[in-house]
Design an enzyme around this catalytic site. Structure first.
Site, PDB file in Angstrom:
ATOM      1  N   HIS A  63       8.634   7.774 -27.800  1.00  0.00           N
ATOM      2  CA  HIS A  63       7.675   8.664 -27.151  1.00  0.00           C
ATOM      3  C   HIS A  63       7.850  10.096 -27.658  1.00  0.00           C
ATOM      4  O   HIS A  63       6.883  10.793 -27.953  1.00  0.00           O
ATOM      5  CB  HIS A  63       7.843   8.609 -25.631  1.00  0.00           C
ATOM      6  CG  HIS A  63       6.882   9.489 -24.893  1.00  0.00           C
ATOM      7  ND1 HIS A  63       5.520   9.267 -24.901  1.00  0.00           N
ATOM      8  CD2 HIS A  63       7.073  10.607 -24.154  1.00  0.00           C
ATOM      9  CE1 HIS A  63       4.913  10.209 -24.183  1.00  0.00           C
ATOM     10  NE2 HIS A  63       5.829  11.033 -23.728  1.00  0.00           N
TER      11      HIS A  63
ATOM     12  N   HIS B 158      -0.145   9.420 -27.793  1.00  0.00           N
ATOM     13  CA  HIS B 158      -0.443   8.111 -27.203  1.00  0.00           C
ATOM     14  C   HIS B 158      -1.202   7.235 -28.191  1.00  0.00           C
ATOM     15  O   HIS B 158      -0.962   6.033 -28.281  1.00  0.00           O
ATOM     16  CB  HIS B 158      -1.270   8.265 -25.925  1.00  0.00           C
ATOM     17  CG  HIS B 158      -0.467   8.696 -24.743  1.00  0.00           C
ATOM     18  ND1 HIS B 158      -1.028   8.943 -23.514  1.00  0.00           N
ATOM     19  CD2 HIS B 158       0.868   8.903 -24.591  1.00  0.00           C
ATOM     20  CE1 HIS B 158      -0.082   9.304 -22.668  1.00  0.00           C
ATOM     21  NE2 HIS B 158       1.071   9.292 -23.289  1.00  0.00           N
TER      22      HIS B 158
ATOM     23  N   GLU C  56      -4.203  17.177 -11.250  1.00  0.00           N
ATOM     24  CA  GLU C  56      -4.725  17.420 -12.603  1.00  0.00           C
ATOM     25  C   GLU C  56      -6.232  17.669 -12.608  1.00  0.00           C
ATOM     26  O   GLU C  56      -6.985  17.003 -13.311  1.00  0.00           O
ATOM     27  CB  GLU C  56      -4.350  16.252 -13.531  1.00  0.00           C
ATOM     28  CG  GLU C  56      -4.482  16.631 -15.000  1.00  0.00           C
ATOM     29  CD  GLU C  56      -3.840  15.617 -15.951  1.00  0.00           C
ATOM     30  OE1 GLU C  56      -2.831  14.999 -15.603  1.00  0.00           O
ATOM     31  OE2 GLU C  56      -4.374  15.473 -17.055  1.00  0.00           O
TER      32      GLU C  56
ATOM     33  N   ARG D  77      -2.889  21.524 -14.841  1.00  0.00           N
ATOM     34  CA  ARG D  77      -1.912  20.470 -15.150  1.00  0.00           C
ATOM     35  C   ARG D  77      -2.256  19.751 -16.453  1.00  0.00           C
ATOM     36  O   ARG D  77      -1.382  19.204 -17.117  1.00  0.00           O
ATOM     37  CB  ARG D  77      -1.821  19.455 -13.999  1.00  0.00           C
ATOM     38  CG  ARG D  77      -0.749  18.409 -14.240  1.00  0.00           C
ATOM     39  CD  ARG D  77      -0.422  17.546 -13.039  1.00  0.00           C
ATOM     40  NE  ARG D  77       0.573  16.551 -13.409  1.00  0.00           N
ATOM     41  CZ  ARG D  77       1.263  15.805 -12.564  1.00  0.00           C
ATOM     42  NH1 ARG D  77       1.046  15.942 -11.265  1.00  0.00           N
ATOM     43  NH2 ARG D  77       2.145  14.928 -12.977  1.00  0.00           N
TER      44      ARG D  77
ATOM     45  N   LYS E 156       3.202  11.551 -10.958  1.00  0.00           N
ATOM     46  CA  LYS E 156       2.425  10.609 -11.770  1.00  0.00           C
ATOM     47  C   LYS E 156       3.246   9.367 -12.054  1.00  0.00           C
ATOM     48  O   LYS E 156       4.380   9.461 -12.532  1.00  0.00           O
ATOM     49  CB  LYS E 156       2.063  11.254 -13.109  1.00  0.00           C
ATOM     50  CG  LYS E 156       0.820  12.107 -13.077  1.00  0.00           C
ATOM     51  CD  LYS E 156       0.407  12.386 -14.517  1.00  0.00           C
ATOM     52  CE  LYS E 156      -0.777  13.287 -14.645  1.00  0.00           C
ATOM     53  NZ  LYS E 156      -1.125  13.515 -16.058  1.00  0.00           N
TER      54      LYS E 156
ATOM     55  N   ARG F  93       0.805  -1.231   0.000  1.00  0.00           N
ATOM     56  CA  ARG F  93       0.000   0.000   0.000  1.00  0.00           C
ATOM     57  C   ARG F  93       0.837   1.280   0.000  1.00  0.00           C
ATOM     58  O   ARG F  93       0.352   2.332   0.412  1.00  0.00           O
ATOM     59  CB  ARG F  93      -0.980   0.021   1.174  1.00  0.00           C
ATOM     60  CG  ARG F  93      -2.037  -1.079   1.112  1.00  0.00           C
ATOM     61  CD  ARG F  93      -3.247  -0.764   1.971  1.00  0.00           C
ATOM     62  NE  ARG F  93      -4.210  -1.852   1.878  1.00  0.00           N
ATOM     63  CZ  ARG F  93      -4.197  -2.935   2.656  1.00  0.00           C
ATOM     64  NH1 ARG F  93      -3.287  -3.048   3.594  1.00  0.00           N
ATOM     65  NH2 ARG F  93      -5.105  -3.872   2.487  1.00  0.00           N
TER      66      ARG F  93
ATOM     67  N   LYS G 111       7.550  22.665 -15.376  1.00  0.00           N
ATOM     68  CA  LYS G 111       6.831  21.509 -14.838  1.00  0.00           C
ATOM     69  C   LYS G 111       6.560  21.692 -13.336  1.00  0.00           C
ATOM     70  O   LYS G 111       5.437  21.457 -12.869  1.00  0.00           O
ATOM     71  CB  LYS G 111       7.649  20.230 -15.085  1.00  0.00           C
ATOM     72  CG  LYS G 111       7.006  18.950 -14.579  1.00  0.00           C
ATOM     73  CD  LYS G 111       5.910  18.459 -15.490  1.00  0.00           C
ATOM     74  CE  LYS G 111       5.192  17.228 -14.946  1.00  0.00           C
ATOM     75  NZ  LYS G 111       5.677  15.958 -15.482  1.00  0.00           N
TER      76      LYS G 111
ATOM     77  N   ASN H 267      -0.538  17.864 -21.151  1.00  0.00           N
ATOM     78  CA  ASN H 267      -0.865  16.783 -22.078  1.00  0.00           C
ATOM     79  C   ASN H 267      -0.877  17.227 -23.538  1.00  0.00           C
ATOM     80  O   ASN H 267      -1.213  16.422 -24.413  1.00  0.00           O
ATOM     81  CB  ASN H 267      -2.224  16.188 -21.712  1.00  0.00           C
ATOM     82  CG  ASN H 267      -2.162  15.408 -20.412  1.00  0.00           C
ATOM     83  OD1 ASN H 267      -1.338  14.526 -20.249  1.00  0.00           O
ATOM     84  ND2 ASN H 267      -3.031  15.759 -19.468  1.00  0.00           N
TER      85      ASN H 267
ATOM     86  N   GLU I 192       9.420  17.046 -25.100  1.00  0.00           N
ATOM     87  CA  GLU I 192       8.701  17.510 -23.907  1.00  0.00           C
ATOM     88  C   GLU I 192       9.128  18.929 -23.525  1.00  0.00           C
ATOM     89  O   GLU I 192       8.310  19.743 -23.083  1.00  0.00           O
ATOM     90  CB  GLU I 192       8.934  16.568 -22.716  1.00  0.00           C
ATOM     91  CG  GLU I 192       8.495  15.120 -22.931  1.00  0.00           C
ATOM     92  CD  GLU I 192       6.968  14.936 -23.007  1.00  0.00           C
ATOM     93  OE1 GLU I 192       6.208  15.926 -22.878  1.00  0.00           O
ATOM     94  OE2 GLU I 192       6.539  13.775 -23.207  1.00  0.00           O
TER      95      GLU I 192
ATOM     96  N   HIS J 173      -0.158  14.844 -26.374  1.00  0.00           N
ATOM     97  CA  HIS J 173      -0.125  13.475 -25.856  1.00  0.00           C
ATOM     98  C   HIS J 173      -1.341  12.635 -26.216  1.00  0.00           C
ATOM     99  O   HIS J 173      -1.234  11.419 -26.308  1.00  0.00           O
ATOM    100  CB  HIS J 173       0.094  13.494 -24.343  1.00  0.00           C
ATOM    101  CG  HIS J 173       1.522  13.761 -23.960  1.00  0.00           C
ATOM    102  ND1 HIS J 173       2.150  14.948 -24.258  1.00  0.00           N
ATOM    103  CD2 HIS J 173       2.465  12.983 -23.370  1.00  0.00           C
ATOM    104  CE1 HIS J 173       3.402  14.903 -23.825  1.00  0.00           C
ATOM    105  NE2 HIS J 173       3.621  13.721 -23.287  1.00  0.00           N
TER     106      HIS J 173
END
Lengths: 364, 364
Positions: free
Chosen positions: B267, B254, B239, B243, B145, B123, B229, B247, B187, B250
């Site tokens: 990427h 993606h 987010e 935030r 993230k 956990r 960032k 993306n 990025e 992306h």
């Protein structure tokens, strides 16, 4: 168990959330607009048998929402990464997104699995726990702990993912198989043993009424036992201290369940054996009297819970305790009763002391 | 890049944590006693190639700790539930417990995978990000993230698990293969495009110095891009709003990576194509001028990043965008540039508009 009274108690954790006790499944839909963010899409995760019994009643209130059902086979073995992956595929197929609300309808396995799914799907979506078993109502639906198992140990991969609410309908307990009742009684008795001597006494004096499922007695039992859990997790959501006490019986019990590969032993039976082993160890260390050890064993026996496991191998069981999440720096951390209604965290139990406790439950 | 100066900037999220820029791998060990809770056991998760290059330097400072290495093969395909399960087995074999510290030594794949492992193992255990690629240093190591992929989509299962610290040694960039540099440049250019017009201009004027890896220029680029960032995630860790701007490129990228099964496209290349598609869409909606679209394409081209993907099927790519985590209630949420150094969240792009943008990057 059809009394119209219900009550709300609040878990005062990082994020406060309500536990509704004695509400009805039909009313959940009418409650959803009270959530901070609007609900559009709902995924109900449940077993087919539970859906057959309660799906219709729950759906009655959900007419305004887009609802999809994800059906999971029964059994602790379903708390797996494989099932998590399948739930993910199905959820995406239904167009689930970050705003989706997951409803976990069922017992401890569903709460843990659906809860863990909700905690990691798209980095976390909302969850409402609708516990339908005694174990889930008094224990596993409250406190935010969710997890799946791993071949190397139970609940090894998980998260803290507090629900938006816990929604408890006592009528689902009426038809619960006795083996399921046992699972809940083991946890309820544990709650009494660690924090509520009055509840322990209640269990001792109400054996027949509880076995006959007297509605008023059950209402008292569920409410009081849930309240122990709410009180403890409100003080220590992340298990930095006092919440650890709730693990009494579980280090032993998980080891037994893992050793038996979750077959031939229910969680309640594992916890019952674990409580007895912890009691023996506490007795050996002088934390409780031998009379108290016997009182604990007698109570469990009165409810048909096992207090011995003939034929098991103590060394193998000790070995299984190596993977316990509470262990720190190779030391085993155990919860031991200190009198009735009180417990302590013990960091200095030797392997020999633990072996002796296992021996005592093996020889019975 | 051997300048002795280093600086610390802080992410001001739910739990504050430092980003150390320009420190050295050897010094991490001496920093660990500054953590709130004592460290005893460390799991370093990395690739063999990264360990060959930097393992020795990192270990130099870790002599006082019990350290185990978990070696993961290279490649985006390793961000999987299967690899998570294998890491769990190995970690338990090394006696890892709740007090274990995970060090993610590597690029974005290692940071995501090791971070997700740290977020769910028992956990949640502590994590330090030690990014060794440009992409990881300016972007993925910052903000908490973490995720693994699922056959149905990238980063579908994950968590927010902020590290104890981010520990950035610029010297690891000296030997970085150019394809890896490209990933980070895509990025960094995205950061400039959404929030820092001065940095965009810096990229336009410093093409040769950046391509030749001038240490002072790189120090400026990494620091300034990281700072974008840090600033954004400090305002919106979970987010809920701003935030989301990160993306940009992306959703398209993606989809392309998933459609190509992560083969034949890095990427950074996916993001570059995605930025161009978003620019075309923004141009079609009048958010930016056609001259600005060209300026964006020219900048990417100058760094050798792709701006066209001949031969792809636009309908298939559109279909891949269905599983995007940003989608809400079936609507696609896209980030579009609004001028240079500014961006907006657009909720009303039609499938036809998106198809037209794909068409433009396909026809080049």
């Amino acid at each position: 168990m059809n009394s119209p009274e219900w009550q709300k108690i609040e878990v005062l954790a990082d994020r406060k959330y309500p536990v509704y006790l004695g509400t009805s499944l039909e009313e959940l839909g009418a409650y959803l607009p009270a959530l901070p963010e609007k609900v559009e899409h709902i995924l109900i995760i449940s077993h087919q048998k539970v859906l057959d019994l309660y799906g219709g009643r729950l759906m009655k209130g959900l007419g305004d929402y887009r609802v999809n059902l994800l059906v999971v086979p029964a059994g602790e073995a379903e708390k797996s990464l494989e099932r998590l992956s399948q739930l993910t595929t199905a959820a995406l197929g239904y167009g689930a997104d970050r705003k989706t609300l997951v409803i976990a309808l069922g017992g401890g396995v569903i709460g843990d699995l659906a809860g863990f799914f909700a905690s990691v799907f798209m980095r976390g979506v909302r969850l409402i726990q609708v516990p339908t078993t005694l174990l889930a109502q008094v224990d596993s639906s409250i406190g935010g702990k969710v997890a799946v198992n791993h071949p190397a140990g139970k609940n090894i991969l998980g998260a803290f993912h507090p629900p938006q609410a816990v929604w408890t309908d006592f009528t689902t307990l009426e038809s619960l198989p006795w083996l399921e009742v046992e699972n809940g009684l083991a946890e309820s008795i544990k709650h009494a043993l660690i924090a509520d001597p009055g509840l322990f006494n209640f269990f001792e004096t109400q054996v027949d009424s509880i076995k006959q499922r007297d509605p008023l007695i059950w209402r008292t039992m569920v409410t009081r036992s849930s309240s122990v859990k709410v009180k403890i997790v409100s003080q220590d959501e992340r298990e930095q201290g006092i919440r650890g006490l709730l693990n009494l019986g579980h280090s032993f019990g998980h080891a037994l369940e893992t050793e038996m590969n979750y077959r031939g032993v229910t969680h309640g039976q594992g916890v019952s054996i674990g409580i007895v082993a912890a009691a023996h160890l506490a007795g050996a260390k002088g934390f409780i009297s031998l009379a108290e050890v016997e009182r604990i064993k007698q109570l469990l026996r009165n409810y048909g819970l096992p207090i011995a496991i003939p034929g098991q191998n103590p060394q193998a069981l000790l070995q299984r305790m190596q993977a316990d999440k509470k262990n720190q720096g190779g030391r085993k951390i155990l919860i031991l009763p200190q009198g009735i209604g009180n417990a302590v965290i013990s960091q200095d139990c030797t392997d020999n002391e633990i072996l002796a406790a296992w021996q005592q439950v093996i020889s019975g």
